[in-house]
Design a protein around this motif. Structure first.
Motif, PDB file in Angstrom:
ATOM      1  N   ASN A 141       0.995  -1.044   0.045  1.00 58.25           N
ATOM      2  CA  ASN A 141      -0.020   0.153   0.031  1.00 58.25           C
ATOM      3  C   ASN A 141       0.836   1.355   0.132  1.00 58.25           C
ATOM      4  OD1 ASN A 141      -1.934   1.871   0.453  1.00 58.25           O
ATOM      5  ND2 ASN A 141      -2.802   0.963   2.398  1.00 58.25           N
ATOM      6  N   ASN A 142       0.961   1.850  -0.932  1.00 54.43           N
ATOM      7  CA  ASN A 142       1.694   3.199  -1.243  1.00 54.43           C
ATOM      8  C   ASN A 142       0.748   4.396  -1.271  1.00 54.43           C
ATOM      9  OD1 ASN A 142       0.818   2.991  -3.720  1.00 54.43           O
ATOM     10  ND2 ASN A 142       2.853   2.721  -4.728  1.00 54.43           N
ATOM     11  N   PHE A 143      -0.784   4.355  -0.811  1.00 53.83           N
ATOM     12  CA  PHE A 143      -1.683   5.349  -0.932  1.00 53.83           C
ATOM     13  C   PHE A 143      -2.062   5.949  -2.107  1.00 53.83           C
ATOM     14  CE2 PHE A 143       0.621   5.536   3.432  1.00 53.83           C
ATOM     15  CZ  PHE A 143      -0.481   4.829   4.063  1.00 53.83           C
ATOM     16  N   ASN A 144      -1.392   5.577  -3.296  1.00 57.48           N
ATOM     17  CA  ASN A 144      -1.871   6.192  -4.714  1.00 57.48           C
ATOM     18  C   ASN A 144      -1.634   5.204  -5.663  1.00 57.48           C
ATOM     19  OD1 ASN A 144       0.955   6.318  -5.258  1.00 57.48           O
ATOM     20  ND2 ASN A 144       0.877   8.425  -4.973  1.00 57.48           N
ATOM     21  N   TYR A 145      -2.030   5.764  -7.158  1.00 57.06           N
ATOM     22  CA  TYR A 145      -1.847   4.826  -8.074  1.00 57.06           C
ATOM     23  C   TYR A 145      -0.331   5.389  -8.764  1.00 57.06           C
ATOM     24  CZ  TYR A 145      -6.723   3.489  -8.395  1.00 57.06           C
ATOM     25  OH  TYR A 145      -7.838   3.000  -8.125  1.00 57.06           O
ATOM     26  N   ALA A 146       0.784   4.571  -8.281  1.00 58.03           N
ATOM     27  CA  ALA A 146       1.869   5.381  -8.682  1.00 58.03           C
ATOM     28  C   ALA A 146       2.307   5.160  -9.954  1.00 58.03           C
ATOM     29  CB  ALA A 146       3.029   4.786  -7.596  1.00 58.03           C
ATOM     30  N   MET A 147       2.117   4.025 -10.738  1.00 60.89           N
ATOM     31  CA  MET A 147       2.765   3.583 -12.004  1.00 60.89           C
ATOM     32  C   MET A 147       2.099   4.951 -12.798  1.00 60.89           C
ATOM     33  SD  MET A 147       3.265   0.434 -14.113  1.00 60.89           S
ATOM     34  CE  MET A 147       4.937  -0.006 -13.283  1.00 60.89           C
ATOM     35  N   THR A 148       0.768   5.354 -12.799  1.00 62.89           N
ATOM     36  CA  THR A 148       0.009   5.990 -13.727  1.00 62.89           C
ATOM     37  C   THR A 148       0.165   7.419 -13.525  1.00 62.89           C
ATOM     38  OG1 THR A 148      -2.009   5.590 -12.578  1.00 62.89           O
ATOM     39  CG2 THR A 148      -1.486   4.255 -14.561  1.00 62.89           C
ATOM     40  N   GLY A 149       0.770   7.992 -12.546  1.00 68.01           N
ATOM     41  CA  GLY A 149       1.214   9.507 -12.223  1.00 68.01           C
ATOM     42  C   GLY A 149       0.417   9.971 -10.913  1.00 68.01           C
ATOM     43  N   GLY A 150       0.433   8.922  -9.942  1.00 66.95           N
ATOM     44  CA  GLY A 150      -0.333   9.410  -8.559  1.00 66.95           C
ATOM     45  C   GLY A 150      -1.407   9.997  -8.390  1.00 66.95           C
ATOM     46  N   GLN A 151      -2.534   9.332  -8.947  1.00 61.76           N
ATOM     47  CA  GLN A 151      -3.775   9.617  -8.912  1.00 61.76           C
ATOM     48  C   GLN A 151      -4.497   9.111  -7.520  1.00 61.76           C
ATOM     49  OE1 GLN A 151      -2.695   8.112 -11.616  1.00 61.76           O
ATOM     50  NE2 GLN A 151      -3.264   9.556 -13.343  1.00 61.76           N
ATOM     51  N   ALA A 152      -5.625   9.848  -6.974  1.00 65.45           N
ATOM     52  CA  ALA A 152      -6.027   9.208  -5.845  1.00 65.45           C
ATOM     53  C   ALA A 152      -6.712   7.911  -5.895  1.00 65.45           C
ATOM     54  CB  ALA A 152      -7.029  10.237  -5.268  1.00 65.45           C
ATOM     55  N   GLY A 153      -6.403   7.291  -5.006  1.00 68.93           N
ATOM     56  CA  GLY A 153      -7.329   5.768  -4.941  1.00 68.93           C
ATOM     57  C   GLY A 153      -7.711   5.619  -3.712  1.00 68.93           C
ATOM     58  N   PRO A 154      -8.509   4.559  -3.600  1.00 66.24           N
ATOM     59  CA  PRO A 154      -9.243   3.743  -2.493  1.00 66.24           C
ATOM     60  C   PRO A 154      -8.528   4.008  -1.068  1.00 66.24           C
ATOM     61  CG  PRO A 154      -8.764   2.102  -3.829  1.00 66.24           C
ATOM     62  CD  PRO A 154      -8.194   3.211  -4.490  1.00 66.24           C
ATOM     63  N   THR A 155      -7.147   4.112  -1.123  1.00 60.93           N
ATOM     64  CA  THR A 155      -6.619   4.032   0.220  1.00 60.93           C
ATOM     65  C   THR A 155      -5.972   5.336   0.761  1.00 60.93           C
ATOM     66  OG1 THR A 155      -4.823   3.315  -1.089  1.00 60.93           O
ATOM     67  CG2 THR A 155      -6.055   1.744   0.221  1.00 60.93           C
ATOM     68  N   THR A 156      -6.054   6.470  -0.636  1.00 58.76           N
ATOM     69  CA  THR A 156      -5.570   7.681  -0.099  1.00 58.76           C
ATOM     70  C   THR A 156      -6.171   8.490   0.890  1.00 58.76           C
ATOM     71  OG1 THR A 156      -5.517   7.729  -2.547  1.00 58.76           O
ATOM     72  CG2 THR A 156      -4.970   9.978  -1.281  1.00 58.76           C
ATOM     73  N   PRO A 157      -5.275   8.810   1.958  1.00 57.38           N
ATOM     74  CA  PRO A 157      -5.904   9.417   3.257  1.00 57.38           C
ATOM     75  C   PRO A 157      -6.664  10.846   2.964  1.00 57.38           C
ATOM     76  CG  PRO A 157      -3.782   8.878   3.686  1.00 57.38           C
ATOM     77  CD  PRO A 157      -3.992   8.567   2.235  1.00 57.38           C
ATOM     78  N   ILE A 158      -7.667  11.082   3.752  1.00 53.66           N
ATOM     79  CA  ILE A 158      -8.215  12.366   3.732  1.00 53.66           C
ATOM     80  C   ILE A 158      -7.098  13.485   3.896  1.00 53.66           C
ATOM     81  CG2 ILE A 158      -9.758  13.888   4.850  1.00 53.66           C
ATOM     82  CD1 ILE A 158     -11.653  11.610   5.111  1.00 53.66           C
ATOM     83  N   GLU A 159      -6.937  14.646   2.892  1.00 55.73           N
ATOM     84  CA  GLU A 159      -5.919  15.454   3.234  1.00 55.73           C
ATOM     85  C   GLU A 159      -4.958  15.352   2.177  1.00 55.73           C
ATOM     86  OE1 GLU A 159      -5.933  18.611   5.061  1.00 55.73           O
ATOM     87  OE2 GLU A 159      -8.128  18.200   5.452  1.00 55.73           O
ATOM     88  N   ALA A 160      -4.487  14.158   1.843  1.00 57.15           N
ATOM     89  CA  ALA A 160      -3.279  13.969   0.934  1.00 57.15           C
ATOM     90  C   ALA A 160      -3.459  14.572  -0.265  1.00 57.15           C
ATOM     91  CB  ALA A 160      -3.032  12.435   1.251  1.00 57.15           C
ATOM     92  N   ASN A 161      -2.839  14.999  -1.075  1.00 54.74           N
ATOM     93  CA  ASN A 161      -2.731  15.606  -2.157  1.00 54.74           C
ATOM     94  C   ASN A 161      -2.183  14.507  -3.347  1.00 54.74           C
ATOM     95  OD1 ASN A 161      -1.654  16.911  -4.726  1.00 54.74           O
ATOM     96  ND2 ASN A 161      -1.962  18.808  -3.630  1.00 54.74           N
ATOM     97  N   ALA A 162      -3.074  14.494  -4.298  1.00 56.18           N
ATOM     98  CA  ALA A 162      -2.919  13.519  -5.398  1.00 56.18           C
ATOM     99  C   ALA A 162      -3.055  14.203  -6.618  1.00 56.18           C
ATOM    100  CB  ALA A 162      -3.637  12.280  -5.174  1.00 56.18           C
ATOM    101  N   SER A 163      -2.579  13.616  -7.900  1.00 56.55           N
ATOM    102  CA  SER A 163      -2.709  14.435  -9.017  1.00 56.55           C
ATOM    103  C   SER A 163      -4.315  14.591  -9.328  1.00 56.55           C
ATOM    104  CB  SER A 163      -2.037  13.874 -10.123  1.00 56.55           C
ATOM    105  OG  SER A 163      -2.723  12.581 -10.606  1.00 56.55           O
ATOM    106  N   THR A 164      -5.030  13.824  -9.056  1.00 59.25           N
ATOM    107  CA  THR A 164      -6.669  13.867  -9.288  1.00 59.25           C
ATOM    108  C   THR A 164      -7.401  14.702  -7.954  1.00 59.25           C
ATOM    109  OG1 THR A 164      -6.924  11.814  -8.390  1.00 59.25           O
ATOM    110  CG2 THR A 164      -6.854  12.205 -10.895  1.00 59.25           C
ATOM    111  N   ALA A 165      -6.584  14.929  -6.899  1.00 57.03           N
ATOM    112  CA  ALA A 165      -7.245  15.639  -5.915  1.00 57.03           C
ATOM    113  C   ALA A 165      -6.172  16.855  -5.526  1.00 57.03           C
ATOM    114  CB  ALA A 165      -7.053  14.665  -4.550  1.00 57.03           C
ATOM    115  N   PRO A 166      -6.078  17.857  -6.501  1.00 55.71           N
ATOM    116  CA  PRO A 166      -4.921  18.829  -6.085  1.00 55.71           C
ATOM    117  C   PRO A 166      -5.336  19.826  -4.953  1.00 55.71           C
ATOM    118  CG  PRO A 166      -6.718  19.699  -8.054  1.00 55.71           C
ATOM    119  CD  PRO A 166      -6.920  18.077  -7.492  1.00 55.71           C
TER     120      PRO A 166
END
Lengths: 66, 303
Positions: free
Chosen positions: B143-168
């Motif tokens: 579990n690395n908290f995002n979709y790392a291979m495709t560019g860091g999109q938010a996934g079902p384990t991304t914690p609230i508040e964490a930034n991701a490329s689909t959650a700027p």
């Protein structure tokens, strides 16, 4: 004895940071990929716990217990 | 040419032979011709592979009786680097492929090494149903908290508040609590470690490999290139230091209390270890009770 495959190393420094006895140090030589691999400068302090070998994500450290 | 006065070169010159190199302890289980691997510097997946190989050696299982299946994503590459029977399946379908192998050859021990995006997001339905049936699988979910291979999109384990490329502005969706999901779906062995807890993770993996039924190990792993960079958490080394300071080992904790908050305490440990008949045991017992001597159990391809 600590053997380091310098060409596999990606210079993450996890082995240096988490060694309980601070045996390893960053090398001043660069490897072919542009990373600074570790060197076992204080090898006489090593007790052979193999923590660096297990933590290394690149399979590049090997600890040989004599 | 064959002048007896001229001694052959090999006799006059002592050519020192290089000392035979000792093999790395993991070399037996690695496809060394494919190394160095593609994972980023300080990524935790390589450490998890070390833990898996050490756990496999410790468990004493024969390598012919173990197969590894992985899905798509950074950790999906694990199957390609392991010198075992391994398969790199399609996205999310690692568990169905492994289920098929487990049913077709009951002697095999199946290990699924894959990421949270593969096992829990697109493969979530397969995960809960394999756990419900208690199929003989060991799942190692990195579990690395995002979709790392495709560019860091938010996934079902991304914690609230964490930034991701689909959650700027930060992620606002409630994440999954993976140990609770596994336990409530019917898993028999549930543990969570970080990639820093290497010896405990190794022990857990060898226990899970010897456990009949559906075992689940979540491994929290640093993602330096996307998760750490987008959230300005430093390098993977800084995340490893964070795990060192903030991971608390609490064995047997109620899995409902294992939610992960953004950059907050991570509870690790072994949470569940119980006995339950596996899918094949249950099927054979049930059909035997219904059909009596007419029922002939399937014993695998060699029987």
């Amino acid at each position: 004895m600590i053997e380091i495959d310098e060409e596999y190393c990606k210079g993450c420094s996890i082995c240096i940071d988490f060694c309980p006895l601070e045996v390893l140090e960053i090398s001043d030589k660069i490897n072919r990929k542009g990373y600074y691999p570790p060197v076992p400068t204080y090898e006489e302090k090593c007790i052979g716990c193999r923590f660096c070998e297990l933590l290394c994500p690149e399979f590049s450290i090997m600890v040989i217990n004599e | 040419m064959n002048n007896p006065d001229v001694q052959p070169l090999t006799d006059t010159l002592h050519i020192p032979q290089p000392e035979e190199e000792l093999p790395h302890p993991m070399e037996e289980f690695l496809r060394t011709e494919r190394l160095p691997h593609i994972w980023c510097s300080t990524c935790g997946i390589g450490t998890v592979i070390t833990a898996f190989i050490t756990g496999l050696q410790k468990s004493g299982l024969e390598r012919e009786k173990v197969a590894v299946v992985s899905g798509i994503g950074c950790s999906g590459r694990a199957a390609g680097y392991l010198r075992l029977d391994s398969f790199h399946s399609t996205h999310g379908r690692a568990i169905p492929f492994a289920t098929g192998l487990a049913l077709g050859n009951p002697e095999l021990k199946l290990v699924v090494i894959s990421g949270d995006g593969d096992i829990i997001a697109i493969g979530g339905n397969h995960f809960i149903h394999a756990a419900r049936r208690n199929i003989n699988l060991s799942i190692i979910c990195i579990n690395n908290f995002n979709y790392a291979m495709t560019g860091g999109q938010a996934g079902p384990t991304t914690p609230i508040e964490a930034n991701a490329s689909t959650a700027p502005y930060g992620c606002y969706e409630f994440p999954f609590n993976l140990p609770h999901l596994a336990e409530s779906s019917g898993a028999v062995y549930v543990a969570r470690w970080t990639s820093l807890h290497i010896r405990r993770l190794t022990n857990s993996i060898s226990e899970a490999l010897l456990k009949p039924g559906f075992s689940f190990i979540e491994v929290i792993s640093p993602c330096p290139t996307l998760y750490a960079r987008r959230n300005r958490l430093g390098t993977g080394l800084d995340l490893m230091r964070f795990y060192h300071d903030n991971a608390k080992i609490k064995h047997g904790t109620d899995t409902r209390k294992l939610d992960i908050e953004y950059q907050d305490e991570i509870i690790v440990g072994k949470f569940l270890d119980k006995d339950k008949p596996t899918f094949l045991e249950k099927r054979d017992d049930f059909l035997k009770s219904k059909l009596g001597d007419k029922f002939v159990p399937y014993m695998g391809p060699k029987a």
